[in-house]
Design a protein around this motif. Sequence first.
Motif: not given
Length: 867
Positions: A694-695, A720-723, A728-732
């Motif tokens: 994923p990119v 872009v903030n941490r939240d 986004v990273l939860k999706k992967y």
Amino acid sequence: MFNSIRFHPRSVAAHVTVYILSLGVVAMMLLTSVQLYFDYRHQLTRLEQGLAQIESSFLAGIVNSLWAYDQTQLELQLAGLLHLPHIEKVAIISDTQAASQGSLQSQHVRSHYLPLIHQQNQKDIELGQLEIIIGLDDIYQSILKEAQRLLLTNLIIVVLIIIFILSLIRRLIGHPLNHIMRYMDELDVGKLNQALTLPAPYEVALPELKQNELERVATAINRMRLNLLHSYQMIRESENYNRTLIEESPIGLVLSQPDGKIIDTNLAYALIIGRTIAETLMLNEKELTPSDYVETDRIQRRLLEKNGRYGPYQKVLLRKSGERVPVRLSGLLIKKNQQNLIWSSVEDITEQKRAEETLQQARIAAEEASLAKSQFMANMSHELRTPLNAIIGYSEILQDELGDTQPELLPDVERVLFAGTHLLRLISDILDIAKIQSGRMELHYEDFSVAELIWAITANLQPLFKERNNYLILRTANAPVTMCADVNKVRQILLNMINNANKFSENSKVTLRIWQHHINDSQWVSFQVQDKGIGMDARQLNRLFTPFTQADGSMTRRYGGTGLGLAIAHSFVEMMRGTITVYSELGKGSLFTVTLPLQASTHSVHPKVISPDQLNKNQLILVIDDDPATQELLAGCLKKLGYQVALASSGEQGLILARHLKPRVITLDIMMPDLDGWGVLSRLKADAELSDIPVIILSIVEDRNHGYNLGASEYLTKPVNRDQLQQVLKKYQLEQQLYVMVIEDDNATRDMLVQMLERAGWHVNLARNGREALRELSQLQNLPDLILLDLMMPEMDGFEFTQHLRNNPQWRSIPLVVLTAKDLTIEDRAQLHGQVEMIFQKGSYSREQLLARIHNLMSATNVLSRS
């Protein structure tokens, strides 16, 4: 004439004579041939002159007679031609008339034809031809007589010349050569002082540039004579010198026959066996050997016959008084006058034996003291690790909290964290030295990725390089993919070498080169670290691997350090059957090379000790961005979320790292020099090995449709903030919530772990010892996904708890991670083998490293449960 020349078939005189005679014969024949040729040409010229006379004087009358058909006159004219020299026959060849005079008398003739032409009314009327036949026998007879005369004359001349030349050779060459041969035949040691001279007209004393060949030969022979004289004098001096050495040597020297008969010796040997030299020369070596050493001597004699030498070995000899004296012998086989002899050296080691006994007693006492010291240091290090672990952990937590609320306090917290980490490394080094000196250091082999190890090491050292304004260059073109070794030891070796190179350099480069190669049909890996720093001289190199030692005191004051790093690295390399070499020049830098086996000969049966720096590709995120500030911001944010981060400053570098590391997710900036983000994205999706990664595009450029069309998974606009990243990273599946049980008796460590885990979003259950943990497990409705376990606890320690946990069918599948300050023995590791997933040494990991390893473990566990 040749009485002074030694004439035999293979002599130089014989060859020269043959050559001169051959040359004379050839010259004579050539001269005669030339003279005969010119005589023959002269005869032919006379014939041609006679023919020309006929043509001018007789031809017109013959033509008129022929035109007038005056036969009588014609025959008279032809008869007149026969009176000319060598003409034997003449004839008219015509269609109207024919006439001839004379007959052939010679065997060798030559015909000549003259045209008969009558001119009338200015027209030429051809009446026929006049044939003139010339006899050549007289000419040939004349030439033959002349040849005989010339041969005789030339032979006499050539013989006289040869005699003259040979006389010159005799005088100028033969006589001097004969003189030189007599001198060489008579030359011996007693005549080396007599110089070679030559008879007149030769002068050997002339300068060499003015000498002819024979004079130079004589000069060379005189030079050789002087060299021989000098060599002879040197040999005599050497013989006297060697004889003096043998006679005055404090070591016994003896020359004996193969059967043991002594034929020569020195005073030292005679004194060793308590006899005079005269008495010794009457003995056989067998008489001096006690019966209990006969077999030992027989073995050494077999070695002598096989290898041409024996020893050194120890035995005793019998003195005249019967006393036994300990000696060390060695010798070799030599030839003298075509006879095999044995030359032996014998050393009295009575005092050495006494010193060895004293030294052995001192060594035992020193080893006992060293063991006591090592045990004390190990115990102290164990006691210090636990509070230091809490200090480091709380410092990381404070660093995280103050970064958002009170950034002005961050430098103080960073100083505390740095001091704690430095103190922990110092304690670890002291513990390692203590374990090495006490012989308790162990190796635990495992297969690991070389690239991942190097990447983790360089990431950890990056701040130190930045502080010294240095940069690290990697050369890994021929590096192996994996190797089998003690990964922790290899890591510490490389960390010490690279950190050492960085510490002693400034505003420079450090190069790490790794390559695989063959040595004696075995595969090896070499790690080479080169710097351009201060370098070392020979004295400093000799002390380089001595514990608690740096090159000199001034370096310790300027650069700091304990002097343990390279000593530990040297010991680790030797334990793994490798080599470490160093080349250095003062002021130019140093070159360290470590060579280790690619595959260990045996694998450890103990559980794998997980390195806190080991890469976890399932939790690795590659950040491709040319802006250093953005890189630092994203790396800090992702590390706080528990991920590992790799950084690339350009598109090309990003593609190289992507192929090498195979990260779980890639974040990509669009606006970069050379190769921009669109080009990187296109090449990633065109690569079969990288297309599934994923990119996530993070850019100020607002062009979502173009990004999605090229294959981007997500598109976020900066800032872009941490939240946003976390969502986004939860999706992967990079973010999951875990239930963790912490079993730790130390309050500070336990609270630190709770805060660390809860801040990462995990639920934590606590227990102070193994018994309390078993009670908690029996009461929980939802079993924990992971247990973090200390080993040293009251009531029930970690070893006993592990056995209870694995014996319970409901609990045995729960992953178990050990966090301990205990220095594990081989027995401890064997007891934990197959029971725990990971073992961490307290204080040897950072918060991000621990969370990343737990992420990796839980990801693997979830995959297995789904399958």
